[in-house]
Design a protein around this motif. Structure first.
Motif, PDB file in Angstrom:
ATOM      1  N   GLY A 298     -68.029 -34.835-124.950  1.00 39.88           N
ATOM      2  CA  GLY A 298     -69.148 -35.431-125.667  1.00 39.88           C
ATOM      3  C   GLY A 298     -70.331 -35.737-124.757  1.00 39.88           C
ATOM      4  O   GLY A 298     -71.431 -35.979-125.228  1.00 39.88           O
ATOM      5  N   ARG A 299     -70.093 -35.747-123.458  1.00 38.91           N
ATOM      6  CA  ARG A 299     -71.165 -36.021-122.488  1.00 38.91           C
ATOM      7  C   ARG A 299     -71.633 -34.756-121.788  1.00 38.91           C
ATOM      8  O   ARG A 299     -72.676 -34.762-121.148  1.00 38.91           O
ATOM      9  CB  ARG A 299     -70.667 -37.010-121.426  1.00 38.91           C
ATOM     10  N   VAL A 300     -70.821 -33.689-121.873  1.00 37.50           N
ATOM     11  CA  VAL A 300     -71.157 -32.447-121.181  1.00 37.50           C
ATOM     12  C   VAL A 300     -71.160 -31.269-122.154  1.00 37.50           C
ATOM     13  O   VAL A 300     -70.578 -31.337-123.238  1.00 37.50           O
ATOM     14  CB  VAL A 300     -70.180 -32.159-120.004  1.00 37.50           C
ATOM     15  N   ASN A 301     -71.783 -30.187-121.737  1.00 36.18           N
ATOM     16  CA  ASN A 301     -71.834 -28.945-122.495  1.00 36.18           C
ATOM     17  C   ASN A 301     -70.413 -28.419-122.712  1.00 36.18           C
ATOM     18  O   ASN A 301     -69.535 -28.632-121.871  1.00 36.18           O
ATOM     19  CB  ASN A 301     -72.673 -27.943-121.686  1.00 36.18           C
ATOM     20  N   GLU A 302     -70.198 -27.712-123.823  1.00 30.40           N
ATOM     21  CA  GLU A 302     -68.857 -27.180-124.099  1.00 30.40           C
ATOM     22  C   GLU A 302     -68.420 -26.169-123.048  1.00 30.40           C
ATOM     23  O   GLU A 302     -67.227 -26.026-122.773  1.00 30.40           O
ATOM     24  CB  GLU A 302     -68.755 -26.584-125.509  1.00 30.40           C
ATOM     25  N   VAL A 303     -69.363 -25.471-122.428  1.00 35.81           N
ATOM     26  CA  VAL A 303     -69.027 -24.540-121.351  1.00 35.81           C
ATOM     27  C   VAL A 303     -68.460 -25.321-120.157  1.00 35.81           C
ATOM     28  O   VAL A 303     -67.459 -24.918-119.567  1.00 35.81           O
ATOM     29  CB  VAL A 303     -70.263 -23.708-120.916  1.00 35.81           C
ATOM     30  N   THR A 304     -69.082 -26.441-119.843  1.00 37.25           N
ATOM     31  CA  THR A 304     -68.605 -27.276-118.738  1.00 37.25           C
ATOM     32  C   THR A 304     -67.218 -27.811-119.046  1.00 37.25           C
ATOM     33  O   THR A 304     -66.324 -27.794-118.192  1.00 37.25           O
ATOM     34  CB  THR A 304     -69.580 -28.441-118.485  1.00 37.25           C
ATOM     35  N   SER A 305     -67.030 -28.275-120.257  1.00 39.91           N
ATOM     36  CA  SER A 305     -65.741 -28.808-120.673  1.00 39.91           C
ATOM     37  C   SER A 305     -64.652 -27.731-120.561  1.00 39.91           C
ATOM     38  O   SER A 305     -63.558 -27.987-120.041  1.00 39.91           O
ATOM     39  CB  SER A 305     -65.856 -29.303-122.116  1.00 39.91           C
TER      40      SER A 305
END
Length: 182
Positions: free
Chosen positions: A68-75
């Motif tokens: 929820g705090r980072v881009n889905e790619v980062t996750s």
């Protein structure tokens, strides 16, 4: 393969994927966030590097901190690295990503140690000189005050150093007098 090389390769792959997805800026911000969180919480780095902590627990901790705090790619990247058993290099990967991003964007970090607080005018002058000499697009100044310099400043950019401090000039003069050069 050394951990630095692996972190650098993971960072390069993430940069390539970020460019593909037109999310380079957002993912760079995510890497900065990860680096800040680990800097502020050394326990997190210890958990990520601990081979005894189960991978699912590491992934859960990262999810709780960053979903929820980072881009889905980062996750997805975090999950991939943890599931590959490489969570120990996540922090180094974030630092390598930021360094590679800065190189791509022409952003240079300059460390300035001065005898007194820099004025806005001297700060702008130092930035302009670094931009001109190094060919940078942007300069990030890390400032430090050291009264032992007496006056002037010491500027470090990468492996280059320019010493314009009065203390250094006095030491040089002292050596020259002792050797009878002057």
């Amino acid at each position: 393969m050394s951990e630095n090389k692996a972190a650098s390769r993971y960072a390069k792959s993430l940069i390539d994927l970020s460019n593909e997805r037109n999310a380079l800026e957002e993912i760079k911000n995510d890497m900065v966030l990860l680096a800040q969180v680990v800097d502020e919480n050394p326990e997190l780095e210890a958990i990520l590097k601990n081979p005894i902590v189960p991978l699912t627990k590491k992934a859960g901790i990262l999810d709780n901190l960053f979903v929820g705090r980072v881009n889905e790619v980062t996750s997805a990247f975090f999950k991939l690295v943890v599931n590959k058993g490489r969570s120990a290099i996540l922090f180094d990967t974030a630092k390598a990503f930021i360094a590679q991003y800065n190189a791509i964007k022409g952003i240079v970090t300059a460390n300035v140690t001065s005898a007194t607080e820099l004025t806005a005018e001297s700060r702008a002058e130092i930035e302009a000189i670094v931009k001109k000499e190094i060919g940078a697009n942007q300069v990030v100044l890390n400032e430090k005050v050291n009264a032992d310099l007496i006056g002037g400043f010491v500027l470090k950019v990468g492996d280059k150093q320019f010493d314009a401090s009065i203390g250094s000039a006095l030491n040089k003069l002292k050596k020259e007098l002792a050797l009878g050069i002057v």
